[in-house]
Structures are given as structure tokens and as C-alpha cells.
Motif scaffolding. Structure first.
Motif, mmCIF file in Angstrom:
data_model
loop_
_atom_site.group_PDB
_atom_site.id
_atom_site.type_symbol
_atom_site.label_atom_id
_atom_site.label_comp_id
_atom_site.label_asym_id
_atom_site.label_seq_id
_atom_site.Cartn_x
_atom_site.Cartn_y
_atom_site.Cartn_z
ATOM 1 N N MET A 1 -13.075 113.621 -17.798
ATOM 2 C CA MET A 1 -12.895 114.804 -17.522
ATOM 3 C C MET A 1 -13.734 115.503 -16.877
ATOM 4 O O MET A 1 -14.569 115.367 -16.342
ATOM 5 N N ALA A 2 -12.283 116.232 -15.870
ATOM 6 C CA ALA A 2 -12.631 116.867 -14.671
ATOM 7 C C ALA A 2 -12.119 118.728 -14.982
ATOM 8 O O ALA A 2 -10.645 118.508 -15.732
ATOM 9 N N GLU A 3 -12.745 120.057 -14.650
ATOM 10 C CA GLU A 3 -12.461 120.622 -14.274
ATOM 11 C C GLU A 3 -11.545 120.102 -12.994
ATOM 12 O O GLU A 3 -12.184 120.438 -11.473
ATOM 13 N N VAL A 4 -9.882 120.926 -12.971
ATOM 14 C CA VAL A 4 -9.102 120.941 -11.936
ATOM 15 C C VAL A 4 -8.389 122.422 -11.566
ATOM 16 O O VAL A 4 -8.436 123.479 -13.131
ATOM 17 N N VAL A 5 -7.221 123.478 -10.824
ATOM 18 C CA VAL A 5 -6.954 124.023 -10.403
ATOM 19 C C VAL A 5 -5.567 123.315 -9.638
ATOM 20 O O VAL A 5 -5.826 122.422 -8.752
ATOM 21 N N GLY A 6 -4.902 123.847 -10.050
ATOM 22 C CA GLY A 6 -3.838 123.222 -9.280
ATOM 23 C C GLY A 6 -2.602 123.968 -8.145
ATOM 24 O O GLY A 6 -2.692 125.603 -8.518
ATOM 25 N N VAL A 7 -2.774 123.380 -7.138
ATOM 26 C CA VAL A 7 -2.323 124.627 -6.307
ATOM 27 C C VAL A 7 -1.434 123.459 -5.307
ATOM 28 O O VAL A 7 -0.850 122.302 -5.384
ATOM 29 N N ARG A 8 -0.244 124.519 -4.789
ATOM 30 C CA ARG A 8 1.098 124.045 -4.344
ATOM 31 C C ARG A 8 1.018 124.980 -3.003
ATOM 32 O O ARG A 8 0.477 125.848 -2.857
ATOM 33 N N PHE A 9 1.778 124.422 -2.123
ATOM 34 C CA PHE A 9 2.050 124.514 -0.407
ATOM 35 C C PHE A 9 3.321 124.542 -0.678
ATOM 36 O O PHE A 9 3.045 125.952 1.126
ATOM 37 N N LYS A 10 4.086 124.898 -1.390
ATOM 38 C CA LYS A 10 5.933 125.525 -0.923
ATOM 39 C C LYS A 10 5.639 126.041 -2.142
ATOM 40 O O LYS A 10 5.790 126.013 -3.385
ATOM 41 N N ASN A 11 6.835 126.965 -1.833
ATOM 42 C CA ASN A 11 7.739 127.286 -2.903
ATOM 43 C C ASN A 11 7.579 127.054 -4.424
ATOM 44 O O ASN A 11 7.186 126.823 -5.315
ATOM 45 N N VAL A 12 8.942 125.467 -3.957
ATOM 46 C CA VAL A 12 8.846 124.490 -5.008
ATOM 47 C C VAL A 12 8.955 123.426 -4.683
ATOM 48 O O VAL A 12 9.563 122.635 -4.093
ATOM 49 N N GLY A 13 7.172 123.396 -4.576
ATOM 50 C CA GLY A 13 6.902 121.590 -4.144
ATOM 51 C C GLY A 13 5.883 120.750 -5.385
ATOM 52 O O GLY A 13 6.003 121.280 -6.213
ATOM 53 N N LYS A 14 5.207 120.005 -5.254
ATOM 54 C CA LYS A 14 4.812 119.009 -6.040
ATOM 55 C C LYS A 14 2.683 120.124 -6.538
ATOM 56 O O LYS A 14 2.810 120.847 -5.837
ATOM 57 N N VAL A 15 2.511 119.680 -7.373
ATOM 58 C CA VAL A 15 1.155 120.469 -7.701
ATOM 59 C C VAL A 15 -0.296 119.784 -7.426
ATOM 60 O O VAL A 15 -0.385 118.073 -8.014
ATOM 61 N N TYR A 16 -0.659 120.158 -6.306
ATOM 62 C CA TYR A 16 -2.057 119.302 -6.476
ATOM 63 C C TYR A 16 -3.479 119.570 -6.675
ATOM 64 O O TYR A 16 -3.691 120.581 -7.306
ATOM 65 N N TYR A 17 -4.350 118.411 -7.980
ATOM 66 C CA TYR A 17 -5.300 119.237 -8.277
ATOM 67 C C TYR A 17 -6.682 119.454 -7.236
ATOM 68 O O TYR A 17 -6.690 118.241 -5.942
ATOM 69 N N PHE A 18 -7.151 120.425 -7.363
ATOM 70 C CA PHE A 18 -8.438 120.099 -6.276
ATOM 71 C C PHE A 18 -9.241 120.390 -7.417
ATOM 72 O O PHE A 18 -9.483 121.331 -9.096
ATOM 73 N N ASP A 19 -11.038 120.706 -7.198
ATOM 74 C CA ASP A 19 -11.874 120.902 -7.761
ATOM 75 C C ASP A 19 -12.385 122.463 -8.064
ATOM 76 O O ASP A 19 -11.894 123.124 -6.366
ATOM 77 N N PRO A 20 -12.419 123.288 -8.540
ATOM 78 C CA PRO A 20 -11.637 124.815 -8.341
ATOM 79 C C PRO A 20 -13.722 125.181 -7.451
ATOM 80 O O PRO A 20 -13.971 126.450 -7.136
ATOM 81 N N ASP A 21 -14.908 124.658 -8.256
ATOM 82 C CA ASP A 21 -16.343 124.218 -7.276
ATOM 83 C C ASP A 21 -16.951 125.796 -8.029
ATOM 84 O O ASP A 21 -17.799 125.977 -6.933
ATOM 85 N N GLY A 22 -17.200 125.772 -9.015
ATOM 86 C CA GLY A 22 -17.328 126.937 -9.488
ATOM 87 C C GLY A 22 -16.642 128.092 -9.919
ATOM 88 O O GLY A 22 -16.708 129.719 -10.570
ATOM 89 N N ASN A 23 -15.432 128.087 -9.148
ATOM 90 C CA ASN A 23 -14.716 130.023 -9.479
ATOM 91 C C ASN A 23 -13.235 129.558 -10.795
ATOM 92 O O ASN A 23 -12.606 128.459 -10.652
ATOM 93 N N SER A 24 -13.292 130.891 -10.652
ATOM 94 C CA SER A 24 -12.190 131.346 -11.767
ATOM 95 C C SER A 24 -11.047 131.389 -11.307
ATOM 96 O O SER A 24 -11.387 132.997 -10.693
ATOM 97 N N LEU A 25 -9.453 130.804 -11.191
ATOM 98 C CA LEU A 25 -8.921 131.437 -10.550
ATOM 99 C C LEU A 25 -7.463 131.633 -11.656
ATOM 100 O O LEU A 25 -7.606 131.419 -12.745
ATOM 101 N N LYS A 26 -6.496 132.435 -10.756
ATOM 102 C CA LYS A 26 -6.043 132.885 -11.816
ATOM 103 C C LYS A 26 -4.277 132.574 -10.727
ATOM 104 O O LYS A 26 -4.057 132.568 -10.212
ATOM 105 N N LYS A 27 -3.122 131.980 -11.647
ATOM 106 C CA LYS A 27 -1.954 131.915 -11.452
ATOM 107 C C LYS A 27 -1.924 132.907 -9.902
ATOM 108 O O LYS A 27 -1.700 134.101 -10.269
ATOM 109 N N GLY A 28 -1.729 132.554 -8.693
ATOM 110 C CA GLY A 28 -0.750 133.981 -7.726
ATOM 111 C C GLY A 28 -1.597 133.829 -7.069
ATOM 112 O O GLY A 28 -1.319 134.106 -5.641
#
Length: 289
Positions: A1-28
Motif C-alpha cells: 500500500m502507498a499514499e498517492v495523489v492523482g494528477v491530470r495534465f489535460k482537461n480530460v486526460g488520464k490520471v497519473y499517480y504521484f507520491d505527495p511527499d507529505g503534502n495534503s492536496l485538494k482537487k483542483g
């Protein structure tokens, strides 16, 4: 198991996982991450969550930082550069007399590469064009040929239903669509009616396919011989969504059809591999005997 955050690079594109590195992020939230293409600015599409290791494509790269105002200004500058690069590339394509259609231009966040997306009917020898563009922009140039569905996703527009394209509003990726789906859903096989603006089969054929496939297991197909509360008959038509079949009864003098719920009839002989003509001749022969 791992903590991830999903990031999208286009308005409607695939979501890629990244390690948040201790940051708490919100959608948008806008973030800076390192990708296979280089450093990019993306938008958080999925807040911090824990996922199984099997869902992660290794290596899981860490978030570099949340985007600053300076980062966002650079993104806007890149958008302006892309418009200029688009016009330059159009002129170069014309001068090289290449049979290709330029669709979009994209700068990477750190300006280390410019990507030119185009469509073409076949293979295009764009080596001289790449050299020409590299001499103008003094950076790495990548020309990427895309399909007509990707073109529709990038450009957007209105579908035959009058609504914005599904691919450019909410579909993260394309699902396989086949003519078999149109047949099973009882749609007209006229290409004009079942094709999208891109010229390919409409993506929405996939939406209800699971429901149709499930109902096909239970609702008798046309030409099936069934037993109804009023006697034996042949199915002439089926409506999968309502579960209603139209049956022409063998003992009906006027050859009228009657509607029945599929749960109210019992299949005597399936229509699989049997034509309507065979069924009718078989019934007639039985009556003569």
C-alpha cells in the motif's frame, strides 16, 4: 500500500499517480511534477488516498512542489508560445508540401521540448520539417501522429446528440467499440447514424452494452419458438430494455402478434443458427402432418 495523489495534465486526460511527499492536496490544486517528458505542471484530479501496489506503475515519482504564481505565469506564457508555434509550423508544412494536418502544439513546462500533434492518411517523412522547426525554436522537437478520435478529443465540438463530445468532456480514455454492439442494441447499421463526428463508431455505444449483453441472456431472440400462456408461437420482435417480446401465435387466425413479458414465455427452440424461413417452413410442415 502507498499514499498517492492523482494528477491530470489535460482537461480530460488520464490520471497519473504521484507520491505527495507529505503534502495534503485538494482537487483542483496545481502542482509541479516530473514525468517521462520532463517537468510538467498538472492539476490534482484525485486527492490523497491509499492504493494497492498493484495499481501503481513503478517507479512512483514524488511531487516536486505545489505550483507558485510564477509557475502559473510560465504556464500562461507557454500557452501564448503554442499559438505562435502553431502558425510557424503551418507555414513550414506548406513549404515542405507535406500531406499532414496540424492539430495541436504543446510546450513542456520547462520548455525543454515542443510537441506537434498531427493527423495524416499514411506515413509522413517529416525529418526535414523537424530540422527546420528545431532551427527556429532552438529546442527539442517531437512530431506525434495521432488518430481521428484523438483529434476530436483535442479539438472538441458538438456531437450528433447536440451535446459536447464525451471524449473532450469526461472520458479519460477510449474504450473499444464494435459494430456488434450496434447490432445487439437494435440500432440502424447506417454508418452515418452510428458514427461520431470523428468518423468512428460512437463512444456512447459502450455505455449500455453491459445491460444489453445481460438481457440478451434472458430475452428470446426473434425467430425463437416459444410457449406462451395462449399457446405456442414464434418471436417476431424483442425489446431488450423493456423485456417485451412480440409473438405470433400458431393458432392465431389473423396472424396478429401479441406482446409478452420475457418472464411469461418459455423457449422451446432457440433461434440460434436457424433462419426465419426454416422456422416457418417447419411450422407449416407440422400443421400439414
Amino acid at each position: 500500500m502507498a499514499e498517492v495523489v492523482g494528477v491530470r495534465f489535460k482537461n480530460v486526460g488520464k490520471v497519473y499517480y504521484f507520491d505527495p511527499d507529505g503534502n495534503s492536496l485538494k482537487k483542483g490544486d496545481q502542482v509541479i511534477v516530473e514525468t517521462a517528458r520532463g517537468v510538467e505542471c498538472g492539476e490534482v484530479a484525485m486527492e490523497n488516498r491509499t492504493v494497492g501496489d498493484e495499481e501503481i506503475v513503478q517507479p512512483l515519482k514524488k511531487l516536486i512542489r505545489s505550483a507558485t504564481q510564477e509557475d502559473l505565469r510560465r504556464v500562461e506564457e507557454n500557452r501564448k508560445k503554442e499559438k505562435n508555434a502553431f502558425q510557424v509550423c503551418l507555414r513550414k508544412i506548406a513549404s515542405h508540401k507535406l500531406d499532414m494536418k496540424l492539430v495541436d502544439v504543446e510546450y513542456t513546462f520547462d520548455n525543454s521540448k515542443i510537441l506537434f500533434y498531427f493527423t495524416a492518411d499514411g506515413r509522413v517523412d517529416f525529418r526535414e520539417l523537424v530540422k527546420d522547426l528545431a532551427s527556429v525554436f532552438r529546442t527539442r522537437i517531437e512530431l506525434r501522429q495521432i488518430g481521428v478520435r484523438d483529434e476530436a478529443k483535442m479539438l472538441g465540438g458538438l456531437g450528433v446528440c447536440g451535446r459536447p463530445f464525451c471524449c473532450s468532456t469526461f472520458l479519460g480514455g477510449f474504450q473499444p467499440v464494435s459494430i456488434k454492439m450496434a447490432k445487439e442494441q437494435g440500432l440502424s447499421l447506417n454508418p452515418v447514424k452510428i458514427s461520431g463526428i470523428c468518423g468512428r463508431l460512437m463512444c456512447c455505444l459502450k455505455y449500455e452494452q453491459d445491460a444489453y449483453s445481460e438481457m440478451l441472456r434472458f430475452v428470446p431472440a426473434p425467430n425463437s419458438v416459444v410457449m406462451t400462456p395462449q399457446g405456442r408461437g414464434v418471436v417476431t420482435e424483442q425489446n431488450l430494455l423493456s423485456g417485451i417480446v412480440q409473438v405470433r401465435l400458431d393458432n392465431a387466425a389473423d396472424a396478429a402478434v401479441h406482446p409478452y413479458r420475457y418472464t411469461d414465455v418459455k423457449v422451446i427452440r432457440s433461434a440460434k443458427g436457424t433462419s426465419a424461413k426454416t422456422e416457418n417452413s417447419g411450422a407449416a410442415k407440422t400443421e400439414d402432418e
